[in-house]
Design a protein around this motif. Structure first.
Motif, PDB file in Angstrom:
ATOM      1  N   THR A  30       1.770   8.424 -33.167  1.00  0.00           N
ATOM      2  CA  THR A  30       1.361   8.313 -31.761  1.00  0.00           C
ATOM      3  C   THR A  30       2.400   8.959 -30.849  1.00  0.00           C
ATOM      4  N   THR A  31       3.667   8.718 -31.121  1.00  0.00           N
ATOM      5  CA  THR A  31       4.740   9.309 -30.321  1.00  0.00           C
ATOM      6  C   THR A  31       4.713  10.829 -30.425  1.00  0.00           C
ATOM      7  N   HIS A  32       4.565  11.334 -31.643  1.00  0.00           N
ATOM      8  CA  HIS A  32       4.527  12.786 -31.839  1.00  0.00           C
ATOM      9  C   HIS A  32       3.305  13.404 -31.169  1.00  0.00           C
ATOM     10  N   LEU A  33       2.160  12.747 -31.263  1.00  0.00           N
ATOM     11  CA  LEU A  33       0.948  13.256 -30.629  1.00  0.00           C
ATOM     12  C   LEU A  33       1.099  13.260 -29.108  1.00  0.00           C
ATOM     13  N   SER A  34       1.685  12.209 -28.561  1.00  0.00           N
ATOM     14  CA  SER A  34       1.922  12.144 -27.117  1.00  0.00           C
ATOM     15  C   SER A  34       2.860  13.265 -26.675  1.00  0.00           C
ATOM     16  N   THR A  35       3.919  13.494 -27.436  1.00  0.00           N
ATOM     17  CA  THR A  35       4.859  14.579 -27.106  1.00  0.00           C
ATOM     18  C   THR A  35       4.168  15.929 -27.198  1.00  0.00           C
ATOM     19  N   LEU A  36       3.333  16.101 -28.197  1.00  0.00           N
ATOM     20  CA  LEU A  36       2.608  17.357 -28.364  1.00  0.00           C
ATOM     21  C   LEU A  36       1.671  17.610 -27.191  1.00  0.00           C
ATOM     22  N   VAL A  37       0.947  16.575 -26.761  1.00  0.00           N
ATOM     23  CA  VAL A  37       0.022  16.723 -25.628  1.00  0.00           C
ATOM     24  C   VAL A  37       0.796  17.053 -24.359  1.00  0.00           C
ATOM     25  N   ARG A  38       1.926  16.365 -24.139  1.00  0.00           N
ATOM     26  CA  ARG A  38       2.740  16.649 -22.950  1.00  0.00           C
ATOM     27  C   ARG A  38       3.269  18.082 -22.974  1.00  0.00           C
ATOM     28  N   ALA A  39       3.678  18.546 -24.150  1.00  0.00           N
ATOM     29  CA  ALA A  39       4.167  19.924 -24.272  1.00  0.00           C
ATOM     30  C   ALA A  39       3.055  20.921 -23.975  1.00  0.00           C
ATOM     31  N   GLU A  40       1.842  20.638 -24.450  1.00  0.00           N
ATOM     32  CA  GLU A  40       0.700  21.524 -24.188  1.00  0.00           C
ATOM     33  C   GLU A  40       0.394  21.575 -22.689  1.00  0.00           C
ATOM     34  N   VAL A  41       0.429  20.414 -22.036  1.00  0.00           N
ATOM     35  CA  VAL A  41       0.151  20.360 -20.603  1.00  0.00           C
ATOM     36  C   VAL A  41       1.230  21.107 -19.829  1.00  0.00           C
ATOM     37  N   GLU A  42       2.486  20.946 -20.217  1.00  0.00           N
ATOM     38  CA  GLU A  42       3.593  21.637 -19.535  1.00  0.00           C
ATOM     39  C   GLU A  42       3.467  23.153 -19.710  1.00  0.00           C
ATOM     40  N   LEU A  43       3.100  23.592 -20.907  1.00  0.00           N
ATOM     41  CA  LEU A  43       2.907  25.023 -21.150  1.00  0.00           C
ATOM     42  C   LEU A  43       1.761  25.560 -20.292  1.00  0.00           C
ATOM     43  N   ALA A  44       0.679  24.812 -20.214  1.00  0.00           N
ATOM     44  CA  ALA A  44      -0.462  25.247 -19.396  1.00  0.00           C
ATOM     45  C   ALA A  44      -0.067  25.333 -17.927  1.00  0.00           C
ATOM     46  N   LYS A  45       0.670  24.341 -17.418  1.00  0.00           N
ATOM     47  CA  LYS A  45       1.094  24.361 -16.020  1.00  0.00           C
ATOM     48  C   LYS A  45       1.987  25.562 -15.739  1.00  0.00           C
ATOM     49  N   THR A  46       2.898  25.866 -16.644  1.00  0.00           N
ATOM     50  CA  THR A  46       3.813  26.987 -16.452  1.00  0.00           C
ATOM     51  C   THR A  46       3.058  28.305 -16.422  1.00  0.00           C
ATOM     52  N   GLU A  47       2.149  28.496 -17.370  1.00  0.00           N
ATOM     53  CA  GLU A  47       1.403  29.752 -17.413  1.00  0.00           C
ATOM     54  C   GLU A  47       0.466  29.901 -16.228  1.00  0.00           C
ATOM     55  N   VAL A  48      -0.206  28.833 -15.840  1.00  0.00           N
ATOM     56  CA  VAL A  48      -1.127  28.906 -14.700  1.00  0.00           C
ATOM     57  C   VAL A  48      -0.357  29.190 -13.416  1.00  0.00           C
ATOM     58  N   ALA A  49       0.812  28.565 -13.248  1.00  0.00           N
ATOM     59  CA  ALA A  49       1.622  28.813 -12.046  1.00  0.00           C
ATOM     60  C   ALA A  49       2.041  30.273 -11.963  1.00  0.00           C
ATOM     61  N   ARG A  50       2.418  30.859 -13.083  1.00  0.00           N
ATOM     62  CA  ARG A  50       2.823  32.273 -13.101  1.00  0.00           C
ATOM     63  C   ARG A  50       1.646  33.178 -12.729  1.00  0.00           C
ATOM     64  N   GLU A  51       0.462  32.879 -13.248  1.00  0.00           N
ATOM     65  CA  GLU A  51      -0.701  33.705 -12.947  1.00  0.00           C
ATOM     66  C   GLU A  51      -1.155  33.528 -11.496  1.00  0.00           C
ATOM     67  N   VAL A  52      -1.006  32.317 -10.959  1.00  0.00           N
ATOM     68  CA  VAL A  52      -1.367  32.086  -9.552  1.00  0.00           C
ATOM     69  C   VAL A  52      -0.449  32.891  -8.647  1.00  0.00           C
ATOM     70  N   LYS A  53       0.837  32.954  -8.981  1.00  0.00           N
ATOM     71  CA  LYS A  53       1.780  33.748  -8.187  1.00  0.00           C
ATOM     72  C   LYS A  53       1.371  35.217  -8.183  1.00  0.00           C
ATOM     73  N   LYS A  54       0.947  35.736  -9.329  1.00  0.00           N
ATOM     74  CA  LYS A  54       0.480  37.133  -9.383  1.00  0.00           C
ATOM     75  C   LYS A  54      -0.746  37.318  -8.501  1.00  0.00           C
ATOM     76  N   GLY A  55      -1.659  36.353  -8.562  1.00  0.00           N
ATOM     77  CA  GLY A  55      -2.868  36.434  -7.744  1.00  0.00           C
ATOM     78  C   GLY A  55      -2.559  36.397  -6.259  1.00  0.00           C
ATOM     79  N   ILE A  56      -1.578  35.593  -5.876  1.00  0.00           N
ATOM     80  CA  ILE A  56      -1.199  35.521  -4.464  1.00  0.00           C
ATOM     81  C   ILE A  56      -0.609  36.848  -4.001  1.00  0.00           C
TER      82      ILE A  56
END
Length: 147
Positions: A30-56
């Motif tokens: 459960t701990t590993h799965l929670s960490t994995l999900v948090r890492a996936e969400v953090e990666l998605a936020k980072t990539e989306v923020a970078r692409e939004v900056k390009k769009g702006i």
């Protein structure tokens, strides 16, 4: 990039020698799965923020092109009024030249904005990572014997 939590790696022989209980294994999973999900969400936020900056950045150039085009229309109408009021072409030709110069500038900024928009991409690393995680979880679920 900001630090992303990761799943701690452990030696399999140490885990086998300690012979942990089912409860501990479930807690670790459960701990590993929670960490994995948090890492996936953090990666998605980072990539989306970078692409939004390009769009702006691309939209700034597009807005700049539209503003110049809007101001250029004033010169078009002013040149037309001068042409109608003063059939002589010299003064109105100057206004026409300014109008076409501003159109060229608007075209240049529109081209730069278009090039910036073309660089916006989907968050490929996140998509690949999520697909890989889902495939791994499906594979693990099908390998376990059913009661």
């Amino acid at each position: 990039m900001p630090p992303v939590p990761s799943i701690p790696l452990a030696d399999d022989r140490t885990i086998a020698a300690a012979d942990p209980s089912i409860g501990n294994l479930v807690k670790d999973a459960t701990t590993h799965l929670s960490t994995l999900v948090r890492a996936e969400v953090e990666l998605a936020k980072t990539e989306v923020a970078r692409e939004v900056k390009k769009g702006i950045k691309g939209s700034v150039f597009a807005i700049l092109a539209l503003v110049i085009l809007l101001y250029s229309s004033f010169f078009l109408f002013f040149a037309l009024a001068e042409l109608l009021a003063d059939i002589g072409l010299w003064r109105s030709a100057a206004f026409g030249i300014v109008f076409f110069l501003m159109l060229l500038m608007a075209g240049f900024f529109a081209f730069i904005g278009y090039r910036k928009f073309r660089t916006v991409r989907a968050p490929k690393r996140t998509i690949d990572s999520v697909k890989e995680t889902a495939a791994t979880l499906r594979q693990r679920g099908s390998d376990e014997p059913r009661d």
